[in-house]
Scaffold this motif. Structure first.
Motif, PDB file in Angstrom:
ATOM      1  N   CYS A  13      40.246  -0.955  -7.504  1.00  0.00           N
ATOM      2  CA  CYS A  13      40.782  -2.324  -7.559  1.00  0.00           C
ATOM      3  C   CYS A  13      42.297  -2.312  -7.732  1.00  0.00           C
ATOM      4  O   CYS A  13      42.875  -1.376  -8.284  1.00  0.00           O
ATOM      5  CB  CYS A  13      40.165  -3.096  -8.730  1.00  0.00           C
ATOM      6  SG  CYS A  13      38.433  -3.504  -8.462  1.00  0.00           S
ATOM      7  N   PRO A  71      34.098  -9.293 -14.303  1.00  0.00           N
ATOM      8  CA  PRO A  71      35.338  -9.158 -13.532  1.00  0.00           C
ATOM      9  C   PRO A  71      35.712 -10.470 -12.845  1.00  0.00           C
ATOM     10  O   PRO A  71      34.842 -11.169 -12.310  1.00  0.00           O
ATOM     11  CB  PRO A  71      35.001  -8.075 -12.505  1.00  0.00           C
ATOM     12  CG  PRO A  71      33.888  -7.296 -13.128  1.00  0.00           C
ATOM     13  CD  PRO A  71      33.081  -8.294 -13.910  1.00  0.00           C
ATOM     14  N   TYR A  72      37.006 -10.770 -12.867  1.00  0.00           N
ATOM     15  CA  TYR A  72      37.510 -12.031 -12.316  1.00  0.00           C
ATOM     16  C   TYR A  72      38.661 -11.733 -11.353  1.00  0.00           C
ATOM     17  O   TYR A  72      39.557 -10.954 -11.693  1.00  0.00           O
ATOM     18  CB  TYR A  72      38.003 -12.918 -13.469  1.00  0.00           C
ATOM     19  CG  TYR A  72      38.732 -14.174 -13.044  1.00  0.00           C
ATOM     20  CD1 TYR A  72      38.103 -15.132 -12.251  1.00  0.00           C
ATOM     21  CD2 TYR A  72      40.041 -14.423 -13.457  1.00  0.00           C
ATOM     22  CE1 TYR A  72      38.772 -16.288 -11.866  1.00  0.00           C
ATOM     23  CE2 TYR A  72      40.714 -15.580 -13.081  1.00  0.00           C
ATOM     24  CZ  TYR A  72      40.068 -16.506 -12.284  1.00  0.00           C
ATOM     25  OH  TYR A  72      40.733 -17.657 -11.901  1.00  0.00           O
ATOM     26  N   ASP A  87      28.139 -11.088 -11.421  1.00  0.00           N
ATOM     27  CA  ASP A  87      28.722  -9.744 -11.293  1.00  0.00           C
ATOM     28  C   ASP A  87      30.212  -9.829 -11.024  1.00  0.00           C
ATOM     29  O   ASP A  87      30.952  -8.894 -11.317  1.00  0.00           O
ATOM     30  CB  ASP A  87      28.018  -8.975 -10.170  1.00  0.00           C
ATOM     31  CG  ASP A  87      26.557  -8.717 -10.516  1.00  0.00           C
ATOM     32  OD1 ASP A  87      26.311  -8.023 -11.515  1.00  0.00           O
ATOM     33  OD2 ASP A  87      25.680  -9.251  -9.821  1.00  0.00           O
ATOM     34  N   VAL A  88      30.636 -10.938 -10.438  1.00  0.00           N
ATOM     35  CA  VAL A  88      32.076 -11.151 -10.197  1.00  0.00           C
ATOM     36  C   VAL A  88      32.320 -12.650 -10.036  1.00  0.00           C
ATOM     37  O   VAL A  88      31.491 -13.373  -9.488  1.00  0.00           O
ATOM     38  CB  VAL A  88      32.566 -10.356  -8.957  1.00  0.00           C
ATOM     39  CG1 VAL A  88      31.801 -10.710  -7.709  1.00  0.00           C
ATOM     40  CG2 VAL A  88      34.065 -10.559  -8.727  1.00  0.00           C
ATOM     41  N   VAL A 116      43.529  -9.025 -10.239  1.00  0.00           N
ATOM     42  CA  VAL A 116      42.164  -8.626 -10.588  1.00  0.00           C
ATOM     43  C   VAL A 116      42.111  -8.432 -12.105  1.00  0.00           C
ATOM     44  O   VAL A 116      42.900  -7.668 -12.664  1.00  0.00           O
ATOM     45  CB  VAL A 116      41.761  -7.312  -9.888  1.00  0.00           C
ATOM     46  CG1 VAL A 116      40.343  -6.910 -10.290  1.00  0.00           C
ATOM     47  CG2 VAL A 116      41.859  -7.462  -8.376  1.00  0.00           C
ATOM     48  N   GLU A 129      38.572  -7.285  -2.886  1.00  0.00           N
ATOM     49  CA  GLU A 129      38.460  -6.881  -4.296  1.00  0.00           C
ATOM     50  C   GLU A 129      37.044  -7.143  -4.811  1.00  0.00           C
ATOM     51  O   GLU A 129      36.507  -6.350  -5.592  1.00  0.00           O
ATOM     52  CB  GLU A 129      39.506  -7.614  -5.147  1.00  0.00           C
ATOM     53  CG  GLU A 129      40.951  -7.249  -4.828  1.00  0.00           C
ATOM     54  CD  GLU A 129      41.213  -5.755  -4.817  1.00  0.00           C
ATOM     55  OE1 GLU A 129      40.944  -5.100  -5.836  1.00  0.00           O
ATOM     56  OE2 GLU A 129      41.680  -5.225  -3.777  1.00  0.00           O
ATOM     57  N   ALA A 130      36.443  -8.259  -4.364  1.00  0.00           N
ATOM     58  CA  ALA A 130      35.060  -8.550  -4.759  1.00  0.00           C
ATOM     59  C   ALA A 130      34.116  -7.455  -4.274  1.00  0.00           C
ATOM     60  O   ALA A 130      33.170  -7.059  -4.964  1.00  0.00           O
ATOM     61  CB  ALA A 130      34.633  -9.906  -4.205  1.00  0.00           C
ATOM     62  N   VAL A 181      27.697 -13.850  -7.291  1.00  0.00           N
ATOM     63  CA  VAL A 181      29.114 -14.222  -7.207  1.00  0.00           C
ATOM     64  C   VAL A 181      29.291 -15.714  -7.473  1.00  0.00           C
ATOM     65  O   VAL A 181      28.517 -16.529  -6.971  1.00  0.00           O
ATOM     66  CB  VAL A 181      29.672 -13.904  -5.793  1.00  0.00           C
ATOM     67  CG1 VAL A 181      31.172 -14.169  -5.738  1.00  0.00           C
ATOM     68  CG2 VAL A 181      29.361 -12.474  -5.388  1.00  0.00           C
ATOM     69  N   LEU A 194      39.854  -7.109 -14.975  1.00  0.00           N
ATOM     70  CA  LEU A 194      38.668  -6.301 -15.297  1.00  0.00           C
ATOM     71  C   LEU A 194      38.385  -6.371 -16.797  1.00  0.00           C
ATOM     72  O   LEU A 194      39.287  -6.688 -17.590  1.00  0.00           O
ATOM     73  CB  LEU A 194      38.902  -4.852 -14.858  1.00  0.00           C
ATOM     74  CG  LEU A 194      39.084  -4.669 -13.336  1.00  0.00           C
ATOM     75  CD1 LEU A 194      39.443  -3.223 -13.010  1.00  0.00           C
ATOM     76  CD2 LEU A 194      37.834  -5.101 -12.582  1.00  0.00           C
ATOM     77  N   ILE A 232      34.411  -4.456  -6.529  1.00  0.00           N
ATOM     78  CA  ILE A 232      33.769  -4.734  -7.820  1.00  0.00           C
ATOM     79  C   ILE A 232      32.238  -4.684  -7.675  1.00  0.00           C
ATOM     80  O   ILE A 232      31.542  -4.100  -8.507  1.00  0.00           O
ATOM     81  CB  ILE A 232      34.235  -6.098  -8.368  1.00  0.00           C
ATOM     82  CG1 ILE A 232      35.706  -6.007  -8.779  1.00  0.00           C
ATOM     83  CG2 ILE A 232      33.370  -6.554  -9.549  1.00  0.00           C
ATOM     84  CD1 ILE A 232      36.373  -7.346  -9.037  1.00  0.00           C
ATOM     85  N   SER A 258      35.703 -15.190 -18.400  1.00  0.00           N
ATOM     86  CA  SER A 258      35.387 -13.890 -17.793  1.00  0.00           C
ATOM     87  C   SER A 258      35.674 -12.765 -18.778  1.00  0.00           C
ATOM     88  O   SER A 258      34.902 -11.801 -18.889  1.00  0.00           O
ATOM     89  CB  SER A 258      36.198 -13.687 -16.519  1.00  0.00           C
ATOM     90  OG  SER A 258      35.840 -14.639 -15.559  1.00  0.00           O
TER      91      SER A 258
END
Ligand SMILES: [Zn+2]
Length: 263
Positions: A206, A136-137, A111-112, A151, A194-195, A26, A153, A198, A130
């Motif tokens: 999400c 994913p952001y 990963d995020v 979010v 949300e993280a 992260v 994606l 994800i 991203s």
């Protein structure tokens, strides 16, 4: 040693996978009031590989709204202080400070990515990178008692899809009101949640659209958003002027992630 019962509540969610959460890489960009809270929530949820990025230093007003800052920290780099303090919560974890701006971040092997920056330009940059690297952001921002969360994606709409294509400049960051601590706590909780989805690869869970939260009325609204085909992040790459700027060789991975088990 982290006992097996530490994440018992998380494991009661049938979709949550603590192994994936522990292994997820992260980036938290911006550790002011909102970033402080988000990092705390991530640590409590079980995230153990977090790069904490912020070029700023702790100032006196930060002491009244940031969880991890103390008086003796004034003048120190925010990223270094937050990484050290959260490490006290979880000594076995890897919390890495980065004191450069988001524009200097390299690799993007995450990963995020979580954006908790006051800078509009920083948020747009993180959104764009991203999308480019299909990471994913989760963008969050607080203005006084109001908060906004989106979010982004890999295959969905992005931050810039909701922006005017006119030549007008985005609002200046310092036009925002000081963040209210309770609104910050709500937005940070949403962002960390949300993280978690994800990290568990549950993109279907999400938030779709944009969340607007009003701390005075307590109202939460989710406004739908679709992909804007004029958005530069969705134009086919070979036709995009931005792609030509981006097409310089990607720098190597900046962070050497500790070899902890991935799920
Ligand atoms: Zn877009």
């Amino acid at each position: 040693m982290e006992g097996g019962r530490r994440f018992g509540r998380l494991e009661s969610d049938s979709w949550a996978d603590i192994g994936k959460v522990r292994g997820a890489r992260v980036l938290v960009a911006g550790v002011g009031a909102l970033g402080n809270e988000t990092v705390k929530d991530l640590a409590l949820l079980g995230f153990r590989h977090i790069v904490v990025a912020d070029p700023g230093v702790v100032s006196e007003p930060d002491l009244g709204r940031c969880l991890f800052f103390r008086e003796r920290d004034v003048g120190r780099k925010k990223a270094e202080v937050v990484a050290a303090r959260v490490k006290e919560m979880c000594p076995a974890a890897a919390f890495t400070p980065d004191t450069d701006t988001i524009q200097k971040a390299e690799g993007w092997n995450y990963d995020v990515v979580l954006g908790s920056m006051g800078s509009v330009h920083g948020r747009i940059y993180a959104n764009s990178r991203s999308k480019m690297f299909r990471v994913p952001y989760v963008d969050a921002v607080v203005d006084g008692f109001r908060g906004r969360l989106q979010v982004v994606l890999p295959d969905g709409p992005c931050l810039e899809c909701g922006m005017s294509r006119s030549k007008e400049s985005p609002p200046a960051p310092d036009a925002r009101k000081p963040a209210d601590a309770t609104t910050v706590a709500v937005l940070a909780g949403m962002q960390a949640r949300e993280a978690l989805k994800i990290a568990c690869r549950r993109f279907d869970l999400c938030v779709k659209g944009v969340i607007y939260y009003d701390g005075i009325s307590g109202r939460v609204e989710v406004l739908g958003m679709g992909i804007d085909r004029a958005c530069p992040n969705h134009v086919p790459l070979k036709h995009s002027r931005r792609w030509r700027r981006r097409s310089a060789p990607c720098p190597g991975q900046r962070y050497s992630w500790p070899n902890l088990p991935r799920a």
